[in-house]
Design a protein around this motif. Sequence first.
Motif, mmCIF file in Angstrom:
data_model
loop_
_atom_site.group_PDB
_atom_site.id
_atom_site.type_symbol
_atom_site.label_atom_id
_atom_site.label_comp_id
_atom_site.label_asym_id
_atom_site.label_seq_id
_atom_site.Cartn_x
_atom_site.Cartn_y
_atom_site.Cartn_z
ATOM 1 N N GLU A 10 29.764 -67.659 -10.673
ATOM 2 C CA GLU A 10 30.998 -67.445 -9.907
ATOM 3 C C GLU A 10 32.063 -68.454 -10.325
ATOM 4 O OE1 GLU A 10 32.231 -68.721 -5.606
ATOM 5 O OE2 GLU A 10 31.015 -66.909 -5.471
ATOM 6 N N TYR A 13 33.389 -67.683 -13.786
ATOM 7 C CA TYR A 13 34.266 -66.510 -13.775
ATOM 8 C C TYR A 13 35.626 -66.859 -13.165
ATOM 9 C CZ TYR A 13 35.787 -61.706 -12.956
ATOM 10 O OH TYR A 13 36.490 -60.528 -12.936
ATOM 11 N N ARG A 27 39.830 -57.082 -3.225
ATOM 12 C CA ARG A 27 39.573 -56.156 -2.120
ATOM 13 C C ARG A 27 38.853 -56.935 -1.032
ATOM 14 N NH1 ARG A 27 39.362 -50.465 -1.297
ATOM 15 N NH2 ARG A 27 38.089 -50.017 0.528
ATOM 16 N N GLU A 33 43.754 -54.357 0.015
ATOM 17 C CA GLU A 33 43.750 -54.810 -1.373
ATOM 18 C C GLU A 33 45.004 -55.618 -1.651
ATOM 19 O OE1 GLU A 33 43.116 -51.484 -3.990
ATOM 20 O OE2 GLU A 33 40.988 -51.421 -3.481
ATOM 21 N N LYS A 61 36.328 -66.782 0.904
ATOM 22 C CA LYS A 61 35.432 -65.988 0.072
ATOM 23 C C LYS A 61 34.595 -65.020 0.901
ATOM 24 C CE LYS A 61 34.996 -69.103 -3.869
ATOM 25 N NZ LYS A 61 34.063 -69.987 -4.573
ATOM 26 N N CYS A 65 35.422 -58.630 -0.642
ATOM 27 C CA CYS A 65 34.426 -57.649 -1.058
ATOM 28 C C CYS A 65 34.212 -57.780 -2.574
ATOM 29 C CB CYS A 65 34.917 -56.256 -0.689
ATOM 30 S SG CYS A 65 33.773 -54.942 -1.055
ATOM 31 N N TYR A 66 35.317 -57.769 -3.337
ATOM 32 C CA TYR A 66 35.218 -57.993 -4.782
ATOM 33 C C TYR A 66 36.558 -58.432 -5.355
ATOM 34 C CZ TYR A 66 37.231 -53.309 -5.455
ATOM 35 O OH TYR A 66 38.038 -52.204 -5.425
ATOM 36 N N ILE A 67 36.508 -58.956 -6.576
ATOM 37 C CA ILE A 67 37.685 -59.312 -7.354
ATOM 38 C C ILE A 67 37.579 -58.554 -8.671
ATOM 39 C CG2 ILE A 67 38.905 -61.156 -8.583
ATOM 40 C CD1 ILE A 67 37.722 -63.124 -6.513
ATOM 41 N N ALA A 68 38.630 -57.799 -9.017
ATOM 42 C CA ALA A 68 38.624 -57.030 -10.258
ATOM 43 C C ALA A 68 39.810 -57.430 -11.122
ATOM 44 C CB ALA A 68 38.690 -55.537 -9.948
#
Length: 72
Positions: A10, A13, A27, A33, A61, A65-68
């Motif tokens: 993590e 990234y 998200r 979003e 954090k 839900c996610y990071i894109a």
Amino acid sequence: SKAPAQTFEEARYLRKLSSARAPVRVRLMSGEELEGYIEYWDQSFIRLTREPDAPNLFIFKHDICYIAELPE
């Protein structure tokens, strides 16, 4: 043998995204979003810098839900 508690993937990234100022979509667990780039992060939150007129945000954090990554 037991899996390690932390893989440090993590942090690796987030460091990559931050140093590249890569545009990302975050998200949230709520379904909302947000777009911007990650300027700073630590163990608990990220700072999402948004342009041009939107306020910068500190996002916990546990709310993500996610990071894109977005295409440049």
